[in-house]
Write an enzyme that holds these catalytic residues in place. Structure first.
Site, mmCIF file in Angstrom:
data_model
loop_
_atom_site.group_PDB
_atom_site.id
_atom_site.type_symbol
_atom_site.label_atom_id
_atom_site.label_comp_id
_atom_site.label_asym_id
_atom_site.label_seq_id
_atom_site.Cartn_x
_atom_site.Cartn_y
_atom_site.Cartn_z
ATOM 1 N N GLU A 14 -0.506 8.920 7.124
ATOM 2 C CA GLU A 14 -1.264 9.855 6.293
ATOM 3 C C GLU A 14 -2.055 10.785 7.189
ATOM 4 O O GLU A 14 -2.436 10.405 8.292
ATOM 5 C CB GLU A 14 -2.305 9.081 5.452
ATOM 6 C CG GLU A 14 -1.863 8.609 4.116
ATOM 7 C CD GLU A 14 -2.952 7.831 3.395
ATOM 8 O OE1 GLU A 14 -2.630 7.275 2.340
ATOM 9 O OE2 GLU A 14 -4.091 7.761 3.871
ATOM 10 N N ARG A 51 -8.725 -7.050 -8.412
ATOM 11 C CA ARG A 51 -9.628 -8.202 -8.565
ATOM 12 C C ARG A 51 -11.009 -7.713 -8.959
ATOM 13 O O ARG A 51 -11.285 -6.514 -8.934
ATOM 14 C CB ARG A 51 -9.747 -8.921 -7.213
ATOM 15 C CG ARG A 51 -10.304 -7.985 -6.139
ATOM 16 C CD ARG A 51 -10.714 -8.677 -4.855
ATOM 17 N NE ARG A 51 -11.460 -7.800 -3.982
ATOM 18 C CZ ARG A 51 -10.921 -6.965 -3.083
ATOM 19 N NH1 ARG A 51 -9.616 -6.893 -2.937
ATOM 20 N NH2 ARG A 51 -11.692 -6.204 -2.346
ATOM 21 N N ASN A 67 -7.579 -2.236 -5.657
ATOM 22 C CA ASN A 67 -7.866 -3.665 -5.543
ATOM 23 C C ASN A 67 -7.735 -4.299 -6.918
ATOM 24 O O ASN A 67 -8.359 -3.851 -7.874
ATOM 25 C CB ASN A 67 -9.265 -3.883 -4.990
ATOM 26 C CG ASN A 67 -9.423 -3.255 -3.622
ATOM 27 O OD1 ASN A 67 -8.507 -3.292 -2.804
ATOM 28 N ND2 ASN A 67 -10.554 -2.640 -3.374
ATOM 29 N N ARG A 70 -26.050 -6.590 0.558
ATOM 30 C CA ARG A 70 -25.409 -7.877 0.842
ATOM 31 C C ARG A 70 -26.255 -8.604 1.890
ATOM 32 O O ARG A 70 -26.454 -8.087 2.990
ATOM 33 C CB ARG A 70 -23.999 -7.675 1.385
ATOM 34 C CG ARG A 70 -23.076 -7.025 0.383
ATOM 35 C CD ARG A 70 -21.644 -7.108 0.879
ATOM 36 N NE ARG A 70 -20.751 -6.346 0.033
ATOM 37 C CZ ARG A 70 -19.437 -6.410 0.112
ATOM 38 N NH1 ARG A 70 -18.865 -7.211 1.006
ATOM 39 N NH2 ARG A 70 -18.661 -5.697 -0.690
ATOM 40 N N HIS A 113 -16.417 6.788 1.031
ATOM 41 C CA HIS A 113 -15.614 5.809 0.294
ATOM 42 C C HIS A 113 -16.234 5.666 -1.094
ATOM 43 O O HIS A 113 -17.345 5.159 -1.224
ATOM 44 C CB HIS A 113 -15.619 4.462 1.031
ATOM 45 C CG HIS A 113 -14.953 3.353 0.279
ATOM 46 N ND1 HIS A 113 -14.387 2.268 0.901
ATOM 47 C CD2 HIS A 113 -14.745 3.142 -1.032
ATOM 48 C CE1 HIS A 113 -13.872 1.459 0.000
ATOM 49 N NE2 HIS A 113 -14.094 1.969 -1.180
ATOM 50 N N GLY A 145 -7.689 -2.723 3.226
ATOM 51 C CA GLY A 145 -9.045 -3.067 3.628
ATOM 52 C C GLY A 145 -9.313 -2.810 5.101
ATOM 53 O O GLY A 145 -10.217 -3.398 5.667
ATOM 54 N N VAL A 162 -16.955 -7.869 -4.866
ATOM 55 C CA VAL A 162 -18.296 -8.351 -4.501
ATOM 56 C C VAL A 162 -19.361 -7.472 -5.155
ATOM 57 O O VAL A 162 -20.351 -7.961 -5.704
ATOM 58 C CB VAL A 162 -18.472 -8.337 -2.965
ATOM 59 C CG1 VAL A 162 -19.892 -8.732 -2.580
ATOM 60 C CG2 VAL A 162 -17.461 -9.248 -2.276
ATOM 61 N N LYS A 192 0.821 -1.222 0.000
ATOM 62 C CA LYS A 192 0.000 0.000 0.000
ATOM 63 C C LYS A 192 0.853 1.270 0.000
ATOM 64 O O LYS A 192 0.399 2.309 -0.493
ATOM 65 C CB LYS A 192 -0.961 -0.022 1.188
ATOM 66 C CG LYS A 192 -1.883 -1.259 1.223
ATOM 67 C CD LYS A 192 -2.721 -1.407 -0.041
ATOM 68 C CE LYS A 192 -3.392 -2.762 -0.137
ATOM 69 N NZ LYS A 192 -4.091 -2.975 -1.427
HETATM 70 C C1 MV4 Z 1 -8.328 6.426 5.811
HETATM 71 C C2 MV4 Z 1 -9.382 7.077 6.468
HETATM 72 C C3 MV4 Z 1 -9.224 8.422 6.753
HETATM 73 N N1 MV4 Z 1 -8.084 9.057 6.419
HETATM 74 N N2 MV4 Z 1 -7.220 7.103 5.505
HETATM 75 C C4 MV4 Z 1 -10.280 2.060 5.839
HETATM 76 C C5 MV4 Z 1 -10.022 0.945 4.905
HETATM 77 C C6 MV4 Z 1 -8.693 1.195 4.312
HETATM 78 N N3 MV4 Z 1 -8.775 0.934 2.909
HETATM 79 C C7 MV4 Z 1 -8.379 2.616 4.608
HETATM 80 N N4 MV4 Z 1 -9.440 3.108 5.446
HETATM 81 C C8 MV4 Z 1 -9.484 4.410 5.807
HETATM 82 N N5 MV4 Z 1 -8.397 5.132 5.500
HETATM 83 C C9 MV4 Z 1 -7.107 8.385 5.809
HETATM 84 N N6 MV4 Z 1 -5.996 9.024 5.493
HETATM 85 C C10 MV4 Z 1 -10.521 6.352 6.799
HETATM 86 C C11 MV4 Z 1 -10.572 5.005 6.488
HETATM 87 C C12 MV4 Z 1 -11.763 4.342 6.913
HETATM 88 C C13 MV4 Z 1 -12.678 3.845 5.994
HETATM 89 C C14 MV4 Z 1 -12.484 3.924 4.630
HETATM 90 C C15 MV4 Z 1 -13.395 3.416 3.736
HETATM 91 C C16 MV4 Z 1 -14.540 2.821 4.219
HETATM 92 C C17 MV4 Z 1 -14.755 2.715 5.558
HETATM 93 C C18 MV4 Z 1 -13.842 3.218 6.474
HETATM 94 C C19 MV4 Z 1 -14.088 3.117 7.835
HETATM 95 C C20 MV4 Z 1 -13.183 3.594 8.710
HETATM 96 C C21 MV4 Z 1 -12.015 4.197 8.261
#
Ligand code: MV4
Length: 461
Positions: A200, A292, A290, A337, A208, A164, A295, A116
């Site tokens: 970060e 792949r 990702n 889901r 998201h 993830g 879902v 990552k």
């Molecule tokens: C973050 C974030 C806030 N700021 N990065 C969660 C999954 C992983 N792929 C990275 N994630 C996050 N990264 C920064 N710089 C908040 C999350 C995050 C999140 C992201 C997507 C969907 C749900 C989440 C739930 C909690 C935190």
């Protein structure tokens, strides 16, 4: 085109891949563990090979069973589905050495995006926005403190080998950083055998949003729009939709161009997803890629009209992409889901399905391997099926989903159907007012409401 594809997976996605193979006139090989003897994926395939006992580590993850299964049945390609070995570069590599095709990206791309921190550097290089943070894994706490001071608190520590949501830590003050870094490192070392951590700037209430991308072996890259995936709990998505209610045409174009640029940077081939965080003032940042099929791919299929799994197989066999990039979405799609889970406590609820009546009608799709009398084994994830609806706009799709959930009868096990029904009634959901903290707020309000109504709060442990 391939003559025979081995599907290295189980459940609904194995059936989904099998159906795409059939339409292409490609023969199919299923693999199954002894827990899945009576599964539809094993029954429907042209051939089926038992690959071991129930635990995934001894069956669906076991290269030394899967590769001989492909060799013996004469499969000329493998589709990994999602989960299991879908992002295992070594598996893809070994298949290549055996002259067996891989329906997915090149192993070096899987490996690059699996790191990552390296993925973040690649995004920077492709001029795709990333959050301020570290270019390289953090060598020590002092360096971390200096950098965190520069980007400003709160910050988030992430494992380079994670993804993830695994192995993440939010740090709000300088005093906590050294301790959290040490814990994060230990956890990452234990979970992934790699203690590399990067940091970060932390966004507190982002959405998201992920873009579906596709590349072919001739250098063409396209995107097929976005999916809004903010409704999740403990990094498990519950409901996804396309298009996102948060994007206008201009933002969609800019995010889509970024996604395509990143893919071009790495010569991306096959289906992929670029995950972004979108903050409250409309700024977006690359989070992960990702490598792949996901879902939630059906919501993109519904609004784009493209069979993504068929396209994966075609592109892996050398076909050229002919679909234009960034076509506007046709209508709106939502996926719920359906998990074999207690919707109150989110605990798995495996067992026998005694009644199974699926809804139907226009714009209703169900991807499932379940049926009446099917026994959900306790060994794998709890997804029983995906209910996907399509209609002309978001309000119509919500109404259609509410109706479809009402007409979906699954008895014998607990499912997340009632939870989805409640989400669809939520005012913020209806307004499209979403963030990654949506479920936290939703569950708190639900608990408070129940207390007020004097109903029995379900007992926990
Ligand atoms: C973050 C974030 C806030 N700021 N990065 C969660 C999954 C992983 N792929 C990275 N994630 C996050 N990264 C920064 N710089 C908040 C999350 C995050 C999140 C992201 C997507 C969907 C749900 C989440 C739930 C909690 C935190």
């Amino acid at each position: 085109m391939f003559k025979k594809v081995l599907i290295a997976n189980r459940g609904e996605i194995a059936l989904r891949v099998m159906q795409a193979c059939r339409e292409l006139g490609v023969r199919t090989v299923a693999v199954y563990s002894t827990a899945d003897r009576d599964s539809l994926h094993a029954l429907y395939a042209d051939e089926a090979v038992c690959i071991g006992p129930p635990p995934s580590s001894e069956s669906y993850l076991k290269l030394s069973s899967l590769i001989p299964a492909a060799e013996i049945t004469g499969a000329d390609a493998v589709h990994p589905g999602y989960g299991f070995l879908a992002e295992n570069a070594h598996f893809a590599e070994v298949l290549g050495e055996c002259s067996i095709g891989w329906i997915g990206p090149r192993p070096e791309t899987i490996r690059l995006m699996g790191d990552k921190a390296a993925a973040r550097r690649t995004a920077l290089k492709a001029k795709v926005p990333v959050l301020p943070g570290s270019e390289d894994p953090l060598p020590d706490a002092r360096t971390a403190e200096k950098l965190a001071g520069k980007v400003g608190y709160p910050i988030i520590l992430k494992a380079a080998a994670g993804g993830g949501g695994r192995g993440m830590r939010v740090v709000r003050r300088k005093e906590e950083l050294a301790g959290q870094l040490a814990t994060a490192r230990e956890e990452a070392e234990k979970a992934f055998g790699d203690g590399s951590i990067y940091l970060e700037k932390y966004l507190t209430r982002p959405r998201h949003i992920e873009f579906q991308v596709f590349g072919d072996s001739h250098g063409n890259v396209i995107h097929l729009g976005e999916r809004e995936c903010s409704i999740q709990r403990r990094h498990q998505k519950l409901l996804e939709e396309s298009p996102s209610p948060a994007l206008d045409d201009e933002l969609r174009r800019r995010m889509g161009e970024s996604a395509v640029r990143l893919c071009q940077e790495v010569g991306y081939q096959n289906a992929g997803t670029i995950e972004f965080l979108l903050d409250e003032d409309g700024k977006f940042y690359f989070m992960e890629m990702n490598t792949r099929i996901q879902v939630e791919h059906p919501v993109t299929e519904m609004v784009s009209g493209v069979d993504l799994v068929r396209l994966q197989i075609e592109v892996a066999a050398g076909a050229r992409l002919t679909i234009p990039s960034g076509l506007p979405a046709r209508g709106h799609a939502i996926e719920c889901r359906i998990n074999a889970e207690d919707p109150e406590r989110f605990r798995p609820s495996p067992g026998k399905i005694t009644t199974f009546h699926a809804p139907g009608g226009p714009g209703v799709r169900i991807d499932t391997h379940a049926y009446e009398d099917y026994v959900i084994p306790p060994f794998y994830d709890s997804l029983v099926g995906k209910l996907i609806v399509h209609d002309k706009d978001r309000p119509a799709a919500i109404a259609r989903m509410a109706r479809a959930l009402e007409f979906f009868v699954i008895d014998g096990i607990k499912t997340t159907i009632p939870l989805h029904q409640e989400i669809l009634e939520d005012e913020a959901f209806r307004a499209g007012d979403l963030s990654t903290h949506f479920m936290e707020r939703f569950l708190e309000e639900r608990a408070a409401r129940r207390e007020l109504e004097g109903g029995e709060e379900p007992e926990g442990e």
